[in-house]
Write an enzyme that holds these catalytic residues in place. Sequence first.
Site, short mmCIF file in Angstrom:
data_model
loop_
_atom_site.label_atom_id
_atom_site.label_comp_id
_atom_site.label_asym_id
_atom_site.label_seq_id
_atom_site.Cartn_x
_atom_site.Cartn_y
_atom_site.Cartn_z
N ALA A 319 0.84 -1.21 0.00
CA ALA A 319 0.00 0.00 0.00
C ALA A 319 0.87 1.25 0.00
O ALA A 319 1.98 1.27 0.53
CB ALA A 319 -0.91 -0.01 1.22
N GLY A 321 2.09 5.05 0.96
CA GLY A 321 2.23 5.71 2.25
C GLY A 321 3.48 5.25 2.99
O GLY A 321 4.18 4.32 2.57
N ILE A 322 3.76 5.90 4.11
CA ILE A 322 4.91 5.56 4.95
C ILE A 322 4.65 4.22 5.62
O ILE A 322 3.60 4.00 6.22
CB ILE A 322 5.16 6.65 6.01
CG1 ILE A 322 5.44 7.99 5.31
CG2 ILE A 322 6.30 6.28 6.93
CD1 ILE A 322 5.47 9.17 6.27
N LYS A 323 5.60 3.31 5.53
CA LYS A 323 5.42 1.99 6.15
C LYS A 323 5.31 2.14 7.67
O LYS A 323 6.07 2.87 8.30
CB LYS A 323 6.59 1.07 5.79
CG LYS A 323 6.63 0.67 4.32
CD LYS A 323 7.79 -0.26 4.03
CE LYS A 323 7.83 -0.65 2.55
NZ LYS A 323 8.98 -1.55 2.24
N GLY A 324 4.35 1.42 8.25
CA GLY A 324 4.15 1.49 9.69
C GLY A 324 5.14 0.62 10.45
O GLY A 324 5.75 -0.30 9.89
N MET A 325 5.30 0.92 11.73
CA MET A 325 6.20 0.15 12.58
C MET A 325 5.51 -1.09 13.15
O MET A 325 6.17 -2.00 13.63
CB MET A 325 6.72 1.02 13.72
CG MET A 325 7.69 2.10 13.26
SD MET A 325 8.40 3.04 14.63
CE MET A 325 7.02 4.11 15.03
N LYS A 340 -4.38 -5.55 6.38
CA LYS A 340 -3.42 -5.15 7.40
C LYS A 340 -3.02 -6.36 8.25
O LYS A 340 -3.88 -7.07 8.79
CB LYS A 340 -4.03 -4.07 8.30
CG LYS A 340 -4.54 -2.85 7.52
CD LYS A 340 -5.23 -1.83 8.41
CE LYS A 340 -4.28 -1.09 9.29
NZ LYS A 340 -4.94 0.04 9.99
N ASP A 375 -14.09 1.02 10.47
CA ASP A 375 -14.48 -0.34 10.87
C ASP A 375 -13.54 -1.33 10.18
O ASP A 375 -13.01 -1.07 9.10
CB ASP A 375 -15.92 -0.60 10.45
CG ASP A 375 -16.51 -1.83 11.15
OD1 ASP A 375 -15.87 -2.35 12.08
OD2 ASP A 375 -17.61 -2.26 10.74
#
Length: 579
Positions: A319, A321-325, A340, A375
């Site tokens: 996806a 965007g900035i990759k999440g931690m 996710k 949701d």
Amino acid sequence: MNTNQEVNFSTETVNNITEGFDHYINEFKKLTILAPEYFKTRNWREMQANHRKRLRLYKDLVKSCCDSIDVLKANKGENRAFWVEVKNQYTQAIKNRQDRELAETFYNSVIRKSIHQLAVDEELMYVHEGYDACDLHPNENLYYSYPSTWGLQKIIRQIVQDFDFGVPYYNKEEDIQLLVRAVREVILSRYETTKDTVTQVLKSVFYRNKAAYLIGRTRVGEKWMPFIIPFLHSENGIYVDTLIFDPKIMAHMFSFSRSYFMVEVDIPSQMVSFLNAVISHKQIHELYNAIGFNKHGKTEFYRDFLLHMEESSDQFEIAEGIKGMVMTVFTLPSYNIVFKLIKDHFEPPKDMTRQEVKEKYKLVSLHDRVGRMADTHEFEYFSLPLNRISPELIQELKNTVNSLLIFKEEKLIIKHLYTERKMTPLNIFLESCDHEDAKFAVEDYGNSILQLAQANIFPGDMMTKNFGVTRQKRVIFYDYDEIEFLTDMNFRWKPKPENYEQIYASSPWYDIARNDIFPVDFKRFMIGRKDVKDHFLQYHKDLFDPNHWKNIQHRITKGELLHAFPYPKEIRFRPSLTA
């Protein structure tokens, strides 16, 4: 084991599942019918508690049903032929039910919990059946009808009379005239009524938080014109708050970012069919979610996903965007959903566990989302064709969530994931939008944080990358690993340094507890776009004031439910009235 014993085992299992489903439906209805009484008595705390109790109901009763067939399961293990026979018998047992689509979903849940690591299996599960499994014949018990020959005044008076909330009105006559005026301005100014003009209003009232909603439609100009009438209950009585004709506002009221309605439903597929004609912007699975059958909504979503997979050929990819931690996120470009997965290991400063992240997502699923949190649907052993997954995504998954992956022949099975509506990350939106859109977005960004606060949610990490922008340009929070209850936080002013050492200290010279929050620090990271930063800081100056946060905390701890209007306040008939 002889054939009679085989039949007895399968028959008893079917009986247990049908009894389990009956128990679920009965308990669901018992909790739902409490909503009108809580609205009548203005018991908002119990209204919310009852909503959470109903959300927990499905999982608890599926587990209870699985426990009841444990002995049979021990005898039969994971014998495929046994479960095929169970499904065949169960299909016969539910064939005349008017809610059999829900019964099929309940069965799917039971078998998924009964057979270890069971992915989607068309022979053992109900995979491709549709929401319209029940006949959608016209049902006069579903709605009231009001012919145009009555005239507008009589129609409105009769609608108000048909929905008696059991308490006095604030000003019933004024309500009637406000509704009459709104109909004249929006409908009668554009269309002429004929002998075929008719108004239909669902007999079931939709309750959520402090409001009760009537949902209807008028046949005029050779098409249906949908409408929603919200009612609120103040200390001075019941009153009509507005009349909504805008389809975008209606769609938002049934949004994935809103909590489910408490509404009595006799035949779910008929209710969904009516709503589908009225709230045309919403998909079938979203409408099942909206009326409280979110587990069947998940089933309908999965069926829509399978259909889309058949009709598309693009590949799943990482996806934007900035990759999440904490989460690895991927998507299918042609489909409006992101997937996710909780990472195997979290980068510092994150110090939580996978189970703690799951608990945060569970909290959101049980909480009032006030139109500001997305949701999600939670899936186990979710299967994807390997040839539809980009090599870059395969490598990313192996690097970050390898423990969740099972490679099997031509499929990738993911042990656990969440699905969520796709949105444009706010930080990316702000990089390319024009100045006016940027101003609106940063205003709504602040609004979303404050509305979450009023629902007793503190987002934790409030960087713009953790918020998304919908197609209607509404800002929604979607990163839940750091959320907390607002009432658990301690909002503080930063102490002023008093000497040279404190001024030039390389780290804070004052004590900071885990739940301490310094709102003045928000200014440093909330908005990076220079041409709207000053506007944001001025427009939402309350965000940086600890006293503002403490005031919200105080109102919540006093027991006040702060109502979040799911429609613009400027369309309210009496903006000064509060519920």
